[in-house]
Design a protein around this motif. Structure first.
Motif, PDB file in Angstrom:
ATOM      1  N   ILE A  27      79.883  23.546  32.138  1.00  0.00           N
ATOM      2  CA  ILE A  27      80.128  22.781  31.382  1.00  0.00           C
ATOM      3  C   ILE A  27      81.052  22.215  31.526  1.00  0.00           C
ATOM      4  N   ALA A  28      81.559  20.745  31.192  1.00  0.00           N
ATOM      5  CA  ALA A  28      81.317  19.512  31.638  1.00  0.00           C
ATOM      6  C   ALA A  28      82.332  18.459  30.917  1.00  0.00           C
ATOM      7  N   ILE A  29      83.443  18.223  31.404  1.00  0.00           N
ATOM      8  CA  ILE A  29      84.636  16.953  31.495  1.00  0.00           C
ATOM      9  C   ILE A  29      84.851  16.176  31.861  1.00  0.00           C
ATOM     10  N   GLY A  30      85.077  14.908  30.772  1.00  0.00           N
ATOM     11  CA  GLY A  30      84.779  13.473  31.420  1.00  0.00           C
ATOM     12  C   GLY A  30      86.729  13.408  31.460  1.00  0.00           C
ATOM     13  N   ASP A  31      86.782  11.835  31.738  1.00  0.00           N
ATOM     14  CA  ASP A  31      88.237  11.611  32.173  1.00  0.00           C
ATOM     15  C   ASP A  31      88.831   9.900  31.283  1.00  0.00           C
ATOM     16  N   PRO A  32      88.977  10.551  30.421  1.00  0.00           N
ATOM     17  CA  PRO A  32      89.513  12.017  29.666  1.00  0.00           C
ATOM     18  C   PRO A  32      89.196  12.650  28.479  1.00  0.00           C
ATOM     19  N   PRO A  33      89.010  13.639  28.304  1.00  0.00           N
ATOM     20  CA  PRO A  33      88.108  14.602  27.501  1.00  0.00           C
ATOM     21  C   PRO A  33      88.287  13.554  26.472  1.00  0.00           C
ATOM     22  N   THR A  34      87.461  14.101  25.951  1.00  0.00           N
ATOM     23  CA  THR A  34      86.592  13.962  24.772  1.00  0.00           C
ATOM     24  C   THR A  34      86.570  14.798  23.609  1.00  0.00           C
ATOM     25  N   ASP A  35      86.159  14.513  22.343  1.00  0.00           N
ATOM     26  CA  ASP A  35      86.401  15.546  21.012  1.00  0.00           C
ATOM     27  C   ASP A  35      84.568  15.919  21.328  1.00  0.00           C
ATOM     28  N   GLN A  36      84.168  15.794  21.685  1.00  0.00           N
ATOM     29  CA  GLN A  36      82.779  16.066  22.168  1.00  0.00           C
ATOM     30  C   GLN A  36      82.512  16.983  22.656  1.00  0.00           C
ATOM     31  N   GLU A  37      83.188  17.049  23.946  1.00  0.00           N
ATOM     32  CA  GLU A  37      82.996  18.048  25.301  1.00  0.00           C
ATOM     33  C   GLU A  37      83.488  18.873  24.608  1.00  0.00           C
ATOM     34  N   ARG A  38      85.056  18.991  23.558  1.00  0.00           N
ATOM     35  CA  ARG A  38      85.695  19.726  23.523  1.00  0.00           C
ATOM     36  C   ARG A  38      84.719  21.007  22.968  1.00  0.00           C
ATOM     37  N   LYS A  39      84.017  20.600  21.887  1.00  0.00           N
ATOM     38  CA  LYS A  39      83.385  20.483  20.712  1.00  0.00           C
ATOM     39  C   LYS A  39      82.004  21.603  21.694  1.00  0.00           C
ATOM     40  N   VAL A  40      81.577  21.065  22.794  1.00  0.00           N
ATOM     41  CA  VAL A  40      80.621  21.794  23.339  1.00  0.00           C
ATOM     42  C   VAL A  40      80.747  22.660  24.419  1.00  0.00           C
ATOM     43  N   ALA A  43      78.676  25.764  16.338  1.00  0.00           N
ATOM     44  CA  ALA A  43      77.696  27.412  16.086  1.00  0.00           C
ATOM     45  C   ALA A  43      76.027  26.912  17.311  1.00  0.00           C
ATOM     46  N   GLU A  44      75.922  26.085  15.829  1.00  0.00           N
ATOM     47  CA  GLU A  44      74.671  25.230  16.744  1.00  0.00           C
ATOM     48  C   GLU A  44      74.267  25.292  17.912  1.00  0.00           C
ATOM     49  N   ILE A  45      75.224  24.662  18.699  1.00  0.00           N
ATOM     50  CA  ILE A  45      75.062  24.760  20.340  1.00  0.00           C
ATOM     51  C   ILE A  45      75.177  26.280  21.062  1.00  0.00           C
ATOM     52  N   THR A  46      76.082  26.466  20.658  1.00  0.00           N
ATOM     53  CA  THR A  46      76.093  27.321  21.246  1.00  0.00           C
ATOM     54  C   THR A  46      75.035  28.698  20.399  1.00  0.00           C
ATOM     55  N   ASP A  47      74.415  28.550  19.966  1.00  0.00           N
ATOM     56  CA  ASP A  47      72.734  29.088  19.248  1.00  0.00           C
ATOM     57  C   ASP A  47      71.944  28.426  20.730  1.00  0.00           C
ATOM     58  N   LEU A  48      71.647  27.306  20.335  1.00  0.00           N
ATOM     59  CA  LEU A  48      70.952  26.755  21.929  1.00  0.00           C
ATOM     60  C   LEU A  48      71.184  28.075  22.761  1.00  0.00           C
ATOM     61  N   TYR A  49      72.519  27.065  23.571  1.00  0.00           N
ATOM     62  CA  TYR A  49      72.755  28.287  24.793  1.00  0.00           C
ATOM     63  C   TYR A  49      72.357  29.651  24.872  1.00  0.00           C
ATOM     64  N   TYR A 101      71.784  13.826  19.412  1.00  0.00           N
ATOM     65  CA  TYR A 101      71.145  14.766  18.506  1.00  0.00           C
ATOM     66  C   TYR A 101      71.719  16.221  18.673  1.00  0.00           C
ATOM     67  N   TRP A 102      72.650  16.384  20.104  1.00  0.00           N
ATOM     68  CA  TRP A 102      73.185  17.519  19.453  1.00  0.00           C
ATOM     69  C   TRP A 102      74.287  16.765  19.616  1.00  0.00           C
ATOM     70  N   ARG A 103      75.042  15.689  19.848  1.00  0.00           N
ATOM     71  CA  ARG A 103      76.198  15.640  19.369  1.00  0.00           C
ATOM     72  C   ARG A 103      76.478  15.220  17.859  1.00  0.00           C
ATOM     73  N   VAL A 104      75.795  15.616  17.414  1.00  0.00           N
ATOM     74  CA  VAL A 104      75.858  15.823  15.347  1.00  0.00           C
ATOM     75  C   VAL A 104      75.399  16.833  15.303  1.00  0.00           C
ATOM     76  N   ARG A 105      75.657  17.953  16.267  1.00  0.00           N
ATOM     77  CA  ARG A 105      75.126  19.861  15.561  1.00  0.00           C
ATOM     78  C   ARG A 105      76.455  19.897  15.265  1.00  0.00           C
ATOM     79  N   THR A 106      77.042  21.128  14.859  1.00  0.00           N
ATOM     80  CA  THR A 106      78.013  22.369  15.452  1.00  0.00           C
ATOM     81  C   THR A 106      78.437  22.577  16.731  1.00  0.00           C
TER      82      THR A 106
END
Length: 332
Positions: free
Chosen positions: A140-153, A114-120, A107-112
């Motif tokens: 915050i958390a990042i994988g190896d290698p980083p993903t676009d989802q992680e960059r957004k979050v 801004a929407e994730i910021t609002d949740l926080y 659900y949060w992968r398909v959020r923008t």
């Protein structure tokens, strides 16, 4: 000048943090484990165990524990105020999603962003769900290698940090991606002096930690005791390299330990052909490092190694007391 930190029992002055473990867990679940028919969680027993562990910390002088459990790893945050009250320890809990391989629910992968910021910001300002428990730090958390989802979050977390004034602590899978985290945080106007780039235990050398510190952030050796990831002697070498470079004031130590992992099965993938050997030879030691041993390990087992390497007790105490205070905004 002292500022304030939000604990699960309310705000305190940074001057009152005392000796602080900056990256630990009280209870850490894994997304989906509660769907297992074998799932069983005893709230009363969990509180009792956690209070015992927190009191052990008091015996070695620890006053504050930062519970870095991400949103997906929560079971029941209402236990945290109860544990804090019964143990006399100060607990700071987190908001923020984990890295994509393990977390960030669909659900949060398909959020923008801004929407994730609002949740926080909603959790920071109003509390987690209807519990009234307010986070005092952003994870915050990042994988190896980083993903676009992680960059957004991470970008969403950066905006929330900038707007709320909360400090940031991070997970770096395999000690990678700290530079990416710093780039995103800096791009969104976050004070890097309020950021801890964590899990640097697997760095090849202290140069990596000193580079993080050179950008103004704190570097964390915060998986002390988990030797399946890095040998303790290597952690000592990294810590000594930071101290010798004159950067002891930007180093943080912790254990990424938990009072309890309630998952009914081991929460990481083990290949079919080695499961019996893993369960017999590796899993007991890993569980010991992850959650069965006392939280006092950093003091009873790791400190003597640092002392033998030439790190003074004054430096060790300052790393655990003065540095967390600065991380949370105290400029004294």
């Amino acid at each position: 000048m002292a500022t304030q930190v939000q604990t699960v029992l309310g705000p305190i002055d940074t001057a009152d943090l005392g000796t602080t473990l900056v990256h630990e867990h009280v209870v850490m679940a894994y997304p989906g484990d509660q769907l297992d028919p074998a799932w069983s969680w005893d709230r009363e027993a969990t509180v009792e165990l956690a209070v015992q562990r927190m009191k052990e910390l008091g015996e070695v002088g620890v006053r504050t524990l930062v519970d870095a459990t991400p949103i997906e790893g929560r079971v029941d945050v209402t236990i945290l105020p109860e544990i804090a009250e019964k143990s006399g320890r100060q607990i700071v809990c987190a908001t923020g999603f984990y890295f994509e391989h393990v977390g960030i629910p669909y659900y949060w992968r398909v959020r923008t962003q801004a929407e994730i910021t609002d949740l926080y910001l909603h959790e920071i300002e109003h509390g987690i769900g209807s519990t009234g428990v307010r986070p005092g730090v952003i994870k915050i958390a990042i994988g190896d290698p980083p993903t676009d989802q992680e960059r957004k979050v991470i970008a969403a977390a950066a905006v929330a940090a900038r707007e709320s004034g909360l400090s940031v602590i991070s997970h770096c899978e395999n000690a990678k991606g700290g530079d990416v985290q710093l780039d995103i945080l800096q791009e969104h106007g976050v004070d890097l002096g309020r950021c801890l780039i964590g899990h640097q235990d697997q760095a090849e050398s202290a140069d990596q930690l000193n580079a993080i510190i050179g950008r103004g952030a704190f570097a964390g050796l915060d998986r002390v005791g988990i030797e399946i990831l890095a040998a303790e002697d290597h952690r000592v070498e990294l810590a000594k390299g930071v101290v010798d470079a004159g950067h002891a004031d930007r180093l943080c130590l912790s254990m990424d330990h938990a009072a309890l992992y309630p998952s009914p099965k081991f929460p990481y993938f083990v290949p079919e052909g080695v499961r019996e050997q893993f369960q017999r030879e590796i899993q007991p030691g890993l569980e010991q490092a992850m959650w069965r041993r006392p939280f006092t390990y950093l003091f009873t087992d790791f400190w003597p190694r640092l002392e033998a390497a030439g790190v003074s007790r004054q430096t060790f105490d300052s790393i655990l007391t003065d540095n967390p205070r600065r991380l949370f905004g105290d400029d004294a």
